[in-house]
Design a protein around this motif. Structure first.
Motif, PDB file in Angstrom:
ATOM      1  N   ASP A  23      -0.969  14.585 -12.420  1.00  0.00           N
ATOM      2  CA  ASP A  23      -1.022  13.134 -12.569  1.00  0.00           C
ATOM      3  C   ASP A  23      -1.998  12.513 -11.578  1.00  0.00           C
ATOM      4  O   ASP A  23      -2.731  11.581 -11.928  1.00  0.00           O
ATOM      5  N   TYR A  27      -5.178  10.257 -12.575  1.00  0.00           N
ATOM      6  CA  TYR A  27      -5.410   8.920 -12.028  1.00  0.00           C
ATOM      7  C   TYR A  27      -6.772   8.819 -11.357  1.00  0.00           C
ATOM      8  O   TYR A  27      -7.436   7.782 -11.433  1.00  0.00           O
ATOM      9  N   ILE A  30      -9.287   8.375 -14.112  1.00  0.00           N
ATOM     10  CA  ILE A  30      -9.198   7.022 -14.655  1.00  0.00           C
ATOM     11  C   ILE A  30      -9.904   6.036 -13.723  1.00  0.00           C
ATOM     12  O   ILE A  30     -10.657   5.167 -14.172  1.00  0.00           O
ATOM     13  N   ASN A  66      -7.611  11.074 -20.298  1.00  0.00           N
ATOM     14  CA  ASN A  66      -6.663  11.045 -19.191  1.00  0.00           C
ATOM     15  C   ASN A  66      -5.567   9.998 -19.313  1.00  0.00           C
ATOM     16  O   ASN A  66      -4.496  10.186 -18.745  1.00  0.00           O
ATOM     17  N   VAL A  67      -5.802   8.919 -20.019  1.00  0.00           N
ATOM     18  CA  VAL A  67      -4.752   7.908 -20.167  1.00  0.00           C
ATOM     19  C   VAL A  67      -3.538   8.466 -20.905  1.00  0.00           C
ATOM     20  O   VAL A  67      -2.405   8.231 -20.478  1.00  0.00           O
ATOM     21  N   PRO A  68      -3.695   9.245 -21.988  1.00  0.00           N
ATOM     22  CA  PRO A  68      -2.487   9.805 -22.626  1.00  0.00           C
ATOM     23  C   PRO A  68      -1.719  10.794 -21.747  1.00  0.00           C
ATOM     24  O   PRO A  68      -0.545  11.053 -22.000  1.00  0.00           O
ATOM     25  N   ARG A  69      -2.338  11.327 -20.715  1.00  0.00           N
ATOM     26  CA  ARG A  69      -1.628  12.248 -19.826  1.00  0.00           C
ATOM     27  C   ARG A  69      -0.659  11.533 -18.893  1.00  0.00           C
ATOM     28  O   ARG A  69       0.334  12.111 -18.471  1.00  0.00           O
ATOM     29  N   VAL A  70      -0.972  10.298 -18.537  1.00  0.00           N
ATOM     30  CA  VAL A  70      -0.123   9.570 -17.594  1.00  0.00           C
ATOM     31  C   VAL A  70       0.695   8.471 -18.263  1.00  0.00           C
ATOM     32  O   VAL A  70       1.554   7.886 -17.622  1.00  0.00           O
ATOM     33  N   MET A  71       0.422   8.197 -19.524  1.00  0.00           N
ATOM     34  CA  MET A  71       1.119   7.132 -20.227  1.00  0.00           C
ATOM     35  C   MET A  71       1.534   7.639 -21.603  1.00  0.00           C
ATOM     36  O   MET A  71       0.755   8.326 -22.273  1.00  0.00           O
ATOM     37  N   ASP A  72       2.730   7.323 -22.009  1.00  0.00           N
ATOM     38  CA  ASP A  72       3.186   7.736 -23.332  1.00  0.00           C
ATOM     39  C   ASP A  72       2.564   6.843 -24.394  1.00  0.00           C
ATOM     40  O   ASP A  72       2.658   5.610 -24.318  1.00  0.00           O
ATOM     41  N   ILE A  73       1.897   7.466 -25.338  1.00  0.00           N
ATOM     42  CA  ILE A  73       1.343   6.717 -26.464  1.00  0.00           C
ATOM     43  C   ILE A  73       2.054   7.184 -27.719  1.00  0.00           C
ATOM     44  O   ILE A  73       2.533   8.320 -27.782  1.00  0.00           O
TER      45      ILE A  73
END
Length: 106
Positions: A23, A27, A30, A66-73
């Motif tokens: 994570d 980040y 990102i 990288n956004v889908p790795r730290v946030m659930d979509i």
């Protein structure tokens, strides 16, 4: 393997610790993507358009990966996000090749 270990794999490594490290790396990428976007949009009148397109495509590719790795979509957004990632990565490669050719000829 240890008894009473909830979050360990067969090698005995702590998987929660590895997830936190992943994570942190996501980040960082990102934040680097946001930096590239700010740099591209603040200098778009000064630098050539190919450089701006390279910065923007690298930033969008980093964000899409990288956004889908730290946030659930939602699951139905996973395929379009992956397509955006691949498309912007290909655009970045084309821009990089164009910049290399331009540097060789000048």
């Amino acid at each position: 393997m240890r008894e009473n270990s909830i979050h360990t794999n067969e090698k005995g490594c702590d998987t929660m610790n590895a997830r936190k490290q992943a994570d942190k790396i996501a980040y960082f990428f990102i934040a680097f993507a946001v930096y590239l976007l700010i740099r591209a949009f603040s200098t778009y009148l000064i630098i050539p358009l190919v450089n701006v397109l390279l910065y923007v495509s690298i930033a969008l590719s980093l964000l899409a990966s990288n956004v889908p790795r730290v946030m659930d979509i939602p699951l139905h957004y996973a395929y379009p996000v992956r397509c955006v990632e691949y498309f912007t990565f290909c655009i970045a490669i084309v821009c990089f090749i164009a910049l290399c050719i331009r540097h060789i000829w000048l």
